[in-house]
Write a protein that holds these residues in place. Structure first.
Motif, PDB file in Angstrom:
ATOM      1  N   LEU A 200       0.838  -1.202   0.000  1.00 43.40           N
ATOM      2  CA  LEU A 200       0.000   0.000   0.000  1.00 43.40           C
ATOM      3  C   LEU A 200       0.872   1.251   0.000  1.00 43.40           C
ATOM      4  CD1 LEU A 200      -2.709   1.477   0.153  1.00 43.40           C
ATOM      5  CD2 LEU A 200      -2.572   1.241   2.655  1.00 43.40           C
ATOM      6  N   VAL A 201       1.924   1.246   0.795  1.00 46.45           N
ATOM      7  CA  VAL A 201       2.815   2.409   0.849  1.00 46.45           C
ATOM      8  C   VAL A 201       3.463   2.633  -0.507  1.00 46.45           C
ATOM      9  CG1 VAL A 201       4.829   3.431   1.984  1.00 46.45           C
ATOM     10  CG2 VAL A 201       3.166   2.089   3.324  1.00 46.45           C
ATOM     11  N   TYR A 202       3.960   1.578  -1.131  1.00 46.32           N
ATOM     12  CA  TYR A 202       4.525   1.720  -2.477  1.00 46.32           C
ATOM     13  C   TYR A 202       3.477   2.253  -3.455  1.00 46.32           C
ATOM     14  CZ  TYR A 202       8.705  -0.946  -1.167  1.00 46.32           C
ATOM     15  OH  TYR A 202       9.866  -1.375  -0.585  1.00 46.32           O
ATOM     16  N   SER A 203       2.256   1.778  -3.322  1.00 40.98           N
ATOM     17  CA  SER A 203       1.166   2.204  -4.215  1.00 40.98           C
ATOM     18  C   SER A 203       0.882   3.688  -4.080  1.00 40.98           C
ATOM     19  CB  SER A 203      -0.103   1.405  -3.908  1.00 40.98           C
ATOM     20  OG  SER A 203       0.131   0.032  -4.089  1.00 40.98           O
ATOM     21  N   ILE A 204       0.921   4.181  -2.862  1.00 38.41           N
ATOM     22  CA  ILE A 204       0.685   5.601  -2.624  1.00 38.41           C
ATOM     23  C   ILE A 204       1.855   6.432  -3.134  1.00 38.41           C
ATOM     24  CG2 ILE A 204       0.514   7.335  -0.780  1.00 38.41           C
ATOM     25  CD1 ILE A 204      -1.480   5.405   0.573  1.00 38.41           C
ATOM     26  N   ILE A 205       3.074   5.976  -2.879  1.00 37.90           N
ATOM     27  CA  ILE A 205       4.238   6.710  -3.386  1.00 37.90           C
ATOM     28  C   ILE A 205       4.184   6.787  -4.920  1.00 37.90           C
ATOM     29  CG2 ILE A 205       6.751   6.703  -3.630  1.00 37.90           C
ATOM     30  CD1 ILE A 205       6.881   5.438  -0.804  1.00 37.90           C
ATOM     31  N   LYS A 206       3.861   5.677  -5.556  1.00 35.61           N
ATOM     32  CA  LYS A 206       3.769   5.662  -7.029  1.00 35.61           C
ATOM     33  C   LYS A 206       2.718   6.650  -7.514  1.00 35.61           C
ATOM     34  CE  LYS A 206       2.971   2.628 -11.004  1.00 35.61           C
ATOM     35  NZ  LYS A 206       3.905   3.313 -11.865  1.00 35.61           N
ATOM     36  N   ALA A 207       1.563   6.665  -6.867  1.00 31.71           N
ATOM     37  CA  ALA A 207       0.483   7.574  -7.272  1.00 31.71           C
ATOM     38  C   ALA A 207       0.819   9.029  -6.959  1.00 31.71           C
ATOM     39  CB  ALA A 207      -0.822   7.177  -6.581  1.00 31.71           C
ATOM     40  N   GLU A 208       1.447   9.267  -5.824  1.00 32.84           N
ATOM     41  CA  GLU A 208       1.705  10.635  -5.373  1.00 32.84           C
ATOM     42  C   GLU A 208       2.868  11.305  -6.104  1.00 32.84           C
ATOM     43  OE1 GLU A 208       0.070  12.607  -3.444  1.00 32.84           O
ATOM     44  OE2 GLU A 208      -1.297  11.294  -2.392  1.00 32.84           O
ATOM     45  N   SER A 209       3.989  10.605  -6.233  1.00 35.64           N
ATOM     46  CA  SER A 209       5.204  11.265  -6.732  1.00 35.64           C
ATOM     47  C   SER A 209       5.952  10.478  -7.802  1.00 35.64           C
ATOM     48  CB  SER A 209       6.162  11.504  -5.569  1.00 35.64           C
ATOM     49  OG  SER A 209       6.653  10.255  -5.090  1.00 35.64           O
ATOM     50  N   LYS A 210       5.480   9.287  -8.098  1.00 36.08           N
ATOM     51  CA  LYS A 210       6.206   8.400  -9.010  1.00 36.08           C
ATOM     52  C   LYS A 210       7.647   8.204  -8.550  1.00 36.08           C
ATOM     53  CE  LYS A 210       3.357   9.430 -13.036  1.00 36.08           C
ATOM     54  NZ  LYS A 210       2.533  10.521 -12.584  1.00 36.08           N
ATOM     55  N   PHE A 211       7.834   8.183  -7.238  1.00 37.40           N
ATOM     56  CA  PHE A 211       9.121   7.943  -6.591  1.00 37.40           C
ATOM     57  C   PHE A 211      10.126   9.081  -6.787  1.00 37.40           C
ATOM     58  CE2 PHE A 211       7.128   3.823  -6.885  1.00 37.40           C
ATOM     59  CZ  PHE A 211       7.393   3.268  -5.643  1.00 37.40           C
ATOM     60  N   GLU A 212       9.630  10.274  -7.082  1.00 40.59           N
ATOM     61  CA  GLU A 212      10.487  11.461  -7.193  1.00 40.59           C
ATOM     62  C   GLU A 212      10.552  12.134  -5.827  1.00 40.59           C
ATOM     63  OE1 GLU A 212      12.291  12.432  -9.816  1.00 40.59           O
ATOM     64  OE2 GLU A 212      11.562  10.688 -10.944  1.00 40.59           O
ATOM     65  N   LYS A 213      11.694  12.026  -5.153  1.00 40.88           N
ATOM     66  CA  LYS A 213      11.794  12.501  -3.770  1.00 40.88           C
ATOM     67  C   LYS A 213      11.674  14.016  -3.642  1.00 40.88           C
ATOM     68  CE  LYS A 213      16.819  12.750  -3.200  1.00 40.88           C
ATOM     69  NZ  LYS A 213      16.876  14.079  -2.629  1.00 40.88           N
ATOM     70  N   ASP A 214      11.904  14.753  -4.699  1.00 40.20           N
ATOM     71  CA  ASP A 214      11.830  16.218  -4.656  1.00 40.20           C
ATOM     72  C   ASP A 214      10.528  16.768  -5.252  1.00 40.20           C
ATOM     73  OD1 ASP A 214      14.374  16.445  -3.459  1.00 40.20           O
ATOM     74  OD2 ASP A 214      15.336  16.206  -5.411  1.00 40.20           O
ATOM     75  N   ALA A 215       9.546  15.910  -5.442  1.00 42.93           N
ATOM     76  CA  ALA A 215       8.281  16.329  -6.047  1.00 42.93           C
ATOM     77  C   ALA A 215       7.556  17.339  -5.158  1.00 42.93           C
ATOM     78  CB  ALA A 215       7.389  15.103  -6.283  1.00 42.93           C
ATOM     79  N   ILE A 216       6.936  18.313  -5.812  1.00 36.96           N
ATOM     80  CA  ILE A 216       6.094  19.306  -5.127  1.00 36.96           C
ATOM     81  C   ILE A 216       4.812  19.421  -5.944  1.00 36.96           C
ATOM     82  CG2 ILE A 216       5.842  21.689  -4.351  1.00 36.96           C
ATOM     83  CD1 ILE A 216       8.888  21.896  -4.255  1.00 36.96           C
ATOM     84  N   SER A 217       3.671  19.261  -5.275  1.00 38.95           N
ATOM     85  CA  SER A 217       2.386  19.367  -5.974  1.00 38.95           C
ATOM     86  C   SER A 217       2.011  20.834  -6.166  1.00 38.95           C
ATOM     87  CB  SER A 217       1.284  18.653  -5.175  1.00 38.95           C
ATOM     88  OG  SER A 217       0.900  19.444  -4.072  1.00 38.95           O
ATOM     89  N   ARG A 218       1.001  21.062  -6.972  1.00 35.59           N
ATOM     90  CA  ARG A 218       0.525  22.441  -7.185  1.00 35.59           C
ATOM     91  C   ARG A 218      -0.093  23.017  -5.907  1.00 35.59           C
ATOM     92  NH1 ARG A 218      -3.030  19.013  -9.573  1.00 35.59           N
ATOM     93  NH2 ARG A 218      -5.233  19.300  -9.121  1.00 35.59           N
ATOM     94  N   ARG A 219      -0.410  22.150  -4.955  1.00 35.26           N
ATOM     95  CA  ARG A 219      -0.949  22.601  -3.666  1.00 35.26           C
ATOM     96  C   ARG A 219       0.118  22.678  -2.571  1.00 35.26           C
ATOM     97  NH1 ARG A 219      -6.433  19.134  -3.917  1.00 35.26           N
ATOM     98  NH2 ARG A 219      -7.565  20.512  -5.321  1.00 35.26           N
ATOM     99  N   GLY A 220       1.370  22.383  -2.941  1.00 39.06           N
ATOM    100  CA  GLY A 220       2.461  22.523  -1.991  1.00 39.06           C
ATOM    101  C   GLY A 220       2.814  21.278  -1.200  1.00 39.06           C
TER     102      GLY A 220
END
Length: 179
Positions: free
Chosen positions: A52-72
């Motif tokens: 589940l944790v891997y699934s969320i990371i994949k959905a949220e950031s595609k494993f990009e540790k420096d990702a920032i969403s448009r909502r911050g």
């Protein structure tokens, strides 16, 4: 037209790779287990299925540790500043670098555990992770979205509805590939 051509080329490449290196390896490439030391440790600490944790990371950031969403929201598990600050207080830690995979995954797992304690249902946990626990509570109390007050039959936010489906699909794939 250009998008269709790119998609066709991508499919050809993936099929070619599947024939050359094997479909299992292609699936593992598409559904990686990056940062496994942290995911395994904190999944275990917070009583979560690591898939589940891997699934969320994949959905949220595609494993990009420096990702920032448009909502911050930031990092692998897209942690908001409020959630980070809450976690720092609750976990009694000095500080957390939200872009540091260890800190991000720790806080994400801690938060998922909180949501499980609050809702106890995978779909509701995933919906709350994306749409907020306050919204999920409102939806559960509204007959338009929940017929029994315990399950959502409709999620009014398209983004959250799509997110739940994406994470559940990822989760099924992770379980199929790695279990």
């Amino acid at each position: 037209m250009k998008k269709n051509l790119i998609l066709i080329l991508f499919i050809i490449i993936v099929l070619g790779a599947a024939l050359y290196i094997g479909k299992d390896e292609v699936y593992k490439y598409l559904y990686p287990k990056k940062y496994s030391d942290y995911v395994e440790f904190y999944s275990n600490e917070y009583n979560l299925d690591e898939n589940l944790v891997y699934s969320i990371i994949k959905a949220e950031s595609k494993f990009e540790k420096d990702a920032i969403s448009r909502r911050g929201a930031k990092g692998l598990m897209q942690i908001g500043d409020g959630t980070r600050d809450w976690a720092i207080e609750e976990l009694q830690i000095e500080d957390a670098d939200i872009f540091e995979p260890r800190d991000n995954i720790r806080i994400g797992c801690w938060y998922l555990n909180k949501l499980y304690k609050e809702f106890g249902d995978l779909d509701l946990v995933i919906a709350a992770y994306n749409g907020g626990s306050g919204n999920v509570k409102k939806w559960l109390a509204d007959q338009e979205y929940s017929q029994d007050g315990e399950n959502l039959h409709t999620i009014p936010f398209k983004e959250t509805s799509a997110y739940v489906e994406k994470v559940k699909h990822n989760y099924e794939m992770y379980k199929k590939i790695y279990n």
